[in-house]
Motif scaffolding. Structure first.
Motif, PDB file in Angstrom:
ATOM      1  N   TYR A 195      -0.154  10.510  -4.822  1.00  0.00           N
ATOM      2  CA  TYR A 195       1.251  10.433  -5.242  1.00  0.00           C
ATOM      3  C   TYR A 195       1.489  11.402  -6.381  1.00  0.00           C
ATOM      4  O   TYR A 195       0.639  11.573  -7.241  1.00  0.00           O
ATOM      5  CB  TYR A 195       1.603   9.026  -5.734  1.00  0.00           C
ATOM      6  CG  TYR A 195       1.832   8.016  -4.644  1.00  0.00           C
ATOM      7  CD1 TYR A 195       3.010   8.039  -3.912  1.00  0.00           C
ATOM      8  CD2 TYR A 195       0.895   7.043  -4.368  1.00  0.00           C
ATOM      9  CE1 TYR A 195       3.244   7.108  -2.919  1.00  0.00           C
ATOM     10  CE2 TYR A 195       1.120   6.103  -3.375  1.00  0.00           C
ATOM     11  CZ  TYR A 195       2.297   6.142  -2.651  1.00  0.00           C
ATOM     12  OH  TYR A 195       2.519   5.228  -1.682  1.00  0.00           O
ATOM     13  N   ALA A 227      -4.027   7.489  -4.120  1.00  0.00           N
ATOM     14  CA  ALA A 227      -3.879   6.125  -3.610  1.00  0.00           C
ATOM     15  C   ALA A 227      -4.831   5.855  -2.447  1.00  0.00           C
ATOM     16  O   ALA A 227      -5.281   4.733  -2.256  1.00  0.00           O
ATOM     17  CB  ALA A 227      -2.438   5.880  -3.185  1.00  0.00           C
ATOM     18  N   HIS A 243      -7.642  -5.434  -2.673  1.00  0.00           N
ATOM     19  CA  HIS A 243      -7.004  -5.928  -3.879  1.00  0.00           C
ATOM     20  C   HIS A 243      -5.622  -5.281  -4.013  1.00  0.00           C
ATOM     21  O   HIS A 243      -5.361  -4.254  -3.398  1.00  0.00           O
ATOM     22  CB  HIS A 243      -7.877  -5.548  -5.072  1.00  0.00           C
ATOM     23  CG  HIS A 243      -7.556  -6.306  -6.304  1.00  0.00           C
ATOM     24  ND1 HIS A 243      -7.549  -7.673  -6.337  1.00  0.00           N
ATOM     25  CD2 HIS A 243      -7.220  -5.895  -7.554  1.00  0.00           C
ATOM     26  CE1 HIS A 243      -7.224  -8.068  -7.557  1.00  0.00           C
ATOM     27  NE2 HIS A 243      -7.020  -7.013  -8.306  1.00  0.00           N
ATOM     28  N   THR A 244      -4.736  -5.870  -4.825  1.00  0.00           N
ATOM     29  CA  THR A 244      -3.418  -5.265  -4.988  1.00  0.00           C
ATOM     30  C   THR A 244      -3.559  -3.858  -5.588  1.00  0.00           C
ATOM     31  O   THR A 244      -4.369  -3.622  -6.472  1.00  0.00           O
ATOM     32  CB  THR A 244      -2.508  -6.169  -5.845  1.00  0.00           C
ATOM     33  OG1 THR A 244      -1.306  -5.467  -6.086  1.00  0.00           O
ATOM     34  CG2 THR A 244      -3.127  -6.533  -7.181  1.00  0.00           C
ATOM     35  N   GLY A 245      -2.819  -2.908  -5.028  1.00  0.00           N
ATOM     36  CA  GLY A 245      -2.920  -1.521  -5.478  1.00  0.00           C
ATOM     37  C   GLY A 245      -4.057  -0.743  -4.862  1.00  0.00           C
ATOM     38  O   GLY A 245      -4.347   0.370  -5.272  1.00  0.00           O
ATOM     39  N   THR A 296       0.247   2.309   1.403  1.00  0.00           N
ATOM     40  CA  THR A 296       0.230   3.761   1.533  1.00  0.00           C
ATOM     41  C   THR A 296      -0.451   4.156   2.845  1.00  0.00           C
ATOM     42  O   THR A 296       0.056   5.003   3.584  1.00  0.00           O
ATOM     43  CB  THR A 296      -0.529   4.379   0.350  1.00  0.00           C
ATOM     44  OG1 THR A 296      -0.062   3.788  -0.864  1.00  0.00           O
ATOM     45  CG2 THR A 296      -0.345   5.865   0.294  1.00  0.00           C
TER      46      THR A 296
HETATM   47  N1  ATP Z   1       5.849   5.674  -4.906  1.00  0.00           N
HETATM   48  C1  ATP Z   1       4.743   5.690  -5.645  1.00  0.00           C
HETATM   49  N2  ATP Z   1       4.587   6.597  -6.632  1.00  0.00           N
HETATM   50  C2  ATP Z   1       3.470   6.645  -7.364  1.00  0.00           C
HETATM   51  N3  ATP Z   1       2.423   5.827  -7.196  1.00  0.00           N
HETATM   52  C3  ATP Z   1       2.511   4.895  -6.240  1.00  0.00           C
HETATM   53  C4  ATP Z   1       3.670   4.767  -5.407  1.00  0.00           C
HETATM   54  N4  ATP Z   1       3.466   3.760  -4.533  1.00  0.00           N
HETATM   55  C5  ATP Z   1       2.247   3.277  -4.814  1.00  0.00           C
HETATM   56  N5  ATP Z   1       1.668   3.946  -5.828  1.00  0.00           N
HETATM   57  C6  ATP Z   1       0.319   3.713  -6.387  1.00  0.00           C
HETATM   58  O1  ATP Z   1      -0.616   3.874  -5.347  1.00  0.00           O
HETATM   59  C7  ATP Z   1      -1.586   2.842  -5.353  1.00  0.00           C
HETATM   60  C8  ATP Z   1      -1.631   2.141  -4.016  1.00  0.00           C
HETATM   61  O2  ATP Z   1      -0.394   1.509  -3.782  1.00  0.00           O
HETATM   62  P1  ATP Z   1      -0.090   0.646  -2.474  1.00  0.00           P
HETATM   63  O3  ATP Z   1       1.341   0.250  -2.541  1.00  0.00           O
HETATM   64  O4  ATP Z   1      -0.549   1.396  -1.296  1.00  0.00           O
HETATM   65  O5  ATP Z   1      -1.026  -0.618  -2.728  1.00  0.00           O
HETATM   66  P2  ATP Z   1      -1.172  -1.951  -1.861  1.00  0.00           P
HETATM   67  O6  ATP Z   1      -2.606  -2.035  -1.496  1.00  0.00           O
HETATM   68  O7  ATP Z   1      -0.176  -1.980  -0.776  1.00  0.00           O
HETATM   69  O8  ATP Z   1      -0.849  -3.075  -2.938  1.00  0.00           O
HETATM   70  P3  ATP Z   1      -0.138  -4.516  -2.702  1.00  0.00           P
HETATM   71  O9  ATP Z   1      -1.171  -5.404  -2.158  1.00  0.00           O
HETATM   72  O10 ATP Z   1       0.231  -4.904  -4.113  1.00  0.00           O
HETATM   73  O11 ATP Z   1       1.038  -4.317  -1.817  1.00  0.00           O
HETATM   74  C9  ATP Z   1      -1.209   1.925  -6.498  1.00  0.00           C
HETATM   75  O12 ATP Z   1      -2.068   2.204  -7.576  1.00  0.00           O
HETATM   76  C10 ATP Z   1       0.205   2.289  -6.865  1.00  0.00           C
HETATM   77  O13 ATP Z   1       0.375   2.217  -8.256  1.00  0.00           O
END
Ligand code: ATP
Ligand code: MG
Lengths: 288, 273
Positions: free
Chosen positions: A13, A23, A42-44, A49
């Motif tokens: 990103y 990501a 885990h979250t994040g 993505t």
């Molecule tokens: N639009 C964005 N701009 C910048 N960074 C982003 C953006 N979207 C996500 N991230 C970062 O990318 C990483 C992965 O995000 P992602 O949303 O894919 O996580 P996730 O596994 O779906 O989490 P969750 O379980 O909380 O939904 C995170 O560290 C987040 O901070």
């Protein structure tokens, strides 16, 4: 060759800004066909993505996404038709509803596909039935439904496109426990009826354990493992290192094993646990 | 992508400019603008340029960032200088070809214009947009305008509206992005076809966006009421604005700067004769 494959896929990103954030890091996996695949992490950890790259909403910073062996980002014009074959249901999809009636809203995708009106109507009915909604909602406004009903309508909107691969980002988040269980069961039924592949992101290990044939584990953007539930939950100690918990029955069986009851390591459903515990105690009874 | 639009140009940091009170910065910003227009001799223009460079250096905002904001205005700058060069009549002709006459006065005037516009933009940018968060800026404005409450202008309400709007712009942008992605996943074609087709294709994005904006507004109103918000009357602040050391330093520096410009205007420096 599998239908959907990732080849050294990474996503960053805000590349080239001070807020740069990797990501997804170098993920390669070839998804099984006609299976339900769970994505956990885990979250994040990059789950959302990752799934948005599968239907071309995000273009990998490096690496390729292959559908039927072809790079989906090779020709931008083909992306729209790809999205009819790889359907994606977003996290909290109820906020995307916009039409006057549920029927029109669910029909939005099929209409974009350019299908004839009768075919659209038939698909809408089938999709709505699969999500367990009463057909009487068809003429209602989507805005006057309950939260759970809206969720079902939104999922039906993607089911109606009858994609070959259906991806759902936390479809059950925020629903009541009974609703969670039924929604996943309905998706499972839909998958069997259509011979499709389902990829589902979830935070609930019980859901994943009960419904998935394969599991993909992400840890801080990296692929930890892609395997069967037995393989993944068989080493529940590793999972806890990534902030993930094995299903409750698995943990229960682990505790029992520590107490000296002989149980296998890779139990992850209540039924399996029941059988194994029964067998273990029969043995005890025979000894006495 | 929509997300790449940054709101304002606030560049976090810890310089004198960052620490100073927004009210002081607004007033000193006005002083700076006046001073820029007072400059009237080669020496004072040189001094102006030097001071602006110094300001950017003190604020520790990268020069590149400041100059980048000039890009949008490069056309205006070039246009006005060209006009000045070719159309100003004076006494000292330096170049003549057919109908083109270039006078020395035109050249100097164009140079002054460029310096003036550049300094104006960079200076006020450093004073206000780069070093003051939008929220601090509206806070400062509210307090500066608070005397207008006497004539029944709803100053507090306006600034609250500004603050809320600023707070929600990034949220709405993110939401728009998400809804657009969701509709694209259902085969929405948002970027092809004629104007009418494109406008029509936006309906599936705009309706959910409005619905959620109203929902958010409702939630926010309830949340504010639950915390006993009842307008500006008798409201106290968590971050009280103080006239501190940084403000004193800035005020003195700007007094010196203005005095410098005025004095240098008086120094005769006849480079041209
Ligand atoms: N639009 C964005 N701009 C910048 N960074 C982003 C953006 N979207 C996500 N991230 C970062 O990318 C990483 C992965 O995000 P992602 O949303 O894919 O996580 P996730 O596994 O779906 O989490 P969750 O379980 O909380 O939904 C995170 O560290 C987040 O901070
Ligand atoms: Mg997510």
């Amino acid at each position: 060759m599998s239908k959907l494959e990732l080849e050294n896929v990474s996503f960053v990103y805000g590349k080239g800004t001070p807020f740069e954030k990797a990501a997804v890091k170098n993920v390669s996996v070839s998804f099984d066909e006609q299976a339900t695949i769970g994505v956990i992490g885990h979250t994040g950890s990059g789950k959302s993505t990752l799934v948005q790259m599968l239907n071309g909403l995000y273009k990998p910073t490096s690496g390729r996404v292959l559908f039927n062996g072809k790079d989906i980002n090779e020709n931008k014009k083909d992306l729209r038709s790809l999205r009819f074959k790889v359907g994606l249901v977003f996290q909290y999809p109820e906020y995307q509803l916009f039409e006057e009636t549920v029927e029109k809203d669910v029909g939005y995708g099929p209409k974009n596909m350019g299908l004839p009106a009768e075919e659209i109507a038939a698909r809408v009915r089938r999709a709505v039935e699969f999500t367990g909604l009463d057909l009487s909602v068809l003429q209602k406004s989507p805005f006057e439904l309950s939260g759970g009903q809206k969720r079902r309508v939104a999922i039906a909107g993607v089911l109606a496109m009858e994609p070959e691969v259906l991806i759902l980002d936390e479809p059950a988040a925020g629903l009541d426990p009974a609703g969670r269980e039924t929604i996943l069961g309905e998706i499972e039924n839909w998958r069997r009826a259509n011979g499709a592949t389902v990829i589902v992101v979830s935070h609930s290990m019980e859901e994943i354990a009960n419904h998935c044939d394969r599991i993909l584990v992400l840890n801080k953007g990296e692929l930890y493992k892609y395997g069967t539930p037995k393989e993944i939950f068989g080493e529940s100690e590793r999972l806890s290192e990534f902030g993930l918990e094995a299903p409750q029955v698995t943990r229960l069986c682990n505790l029992l094993r520590e107490k000296g009851i002989a149980l296998p390591r890779d139990i992850y459903t209540v039924d399996d646990a029941f059988g194994a515990i029964e067998a273990a105690f029969k043995g005890v009874g025979a000894d006495a | 992508m929509l997300k790449d639009i940054t709101l304002g140009q606030y560049f976090p940091g810890d310089s004198v400019f960052h620490r100073a009170d927004p009210r002081a910065k607004i007033i000193l910003g006005i002083v700076f603008i006046v001073a820029v227009f007072l400059a009237d001799s080669p020496l004072s223009y040189a001094f102006l340029l030097l001071s602006t460079v110094l300001m950017i250096a003190v604020s520790r905002i990268p020069f590149k960032t400041v100059l980048r904001s000039m890009r949008a205005l490069i056309f205006i700058i070039i246009f006005t200088s060209v006009i000045n060069i070719f159309w100003t009549r004076g006494e000292h002709l330096i170049f003549e070809w057919k109908f083109i006459h270039i006078y020395r006065e035109g050249l100097t005037f164009a140079a002054y214009m460029v310096i003036r516009i550049t300094c104006l933009l960079c200076g006020t940018g450093v004073m206000l947009s780069y070093t003051t968060s939008p929220i601090a800026l509206t806070d400062g404005l509210e307090q500066l305008l608070s005397p207008l409450k006497k004539i029944k202008l709803p100053v507090h309400e306006f600034s609250m509206m500004m603050t809320i709007a600023l707070r929600f712009i990034p949220t709405l942008i993110e939401e728009t992005d998400k809804i657009m992605s969701a509709q694209r996943s259902r085969g929405a074609d948002l970027s092809s076809g004629g104007l009418i087709r494109r406008a029509k294709a936006l309906i599936p994005v705009l309706i959910p966006l409005f619905v959620s904006a109203f929902r958010r507004a409702d939630d926010l109103a309830v949340a504010m009421e639950c915390r006993c918000y009842h307008g500006g009357e008798g409201r106290t602040r968590m971050n009280k604005l103080h006239f501190g050391l940084a403000d004193l330093a800035l005020t003195l520096a700007f007094a010196a700067f203005t005095a410098g410009i005025v004095l240098l205007n008086k120094v005769p420096l006849n480079v041209f004769n």
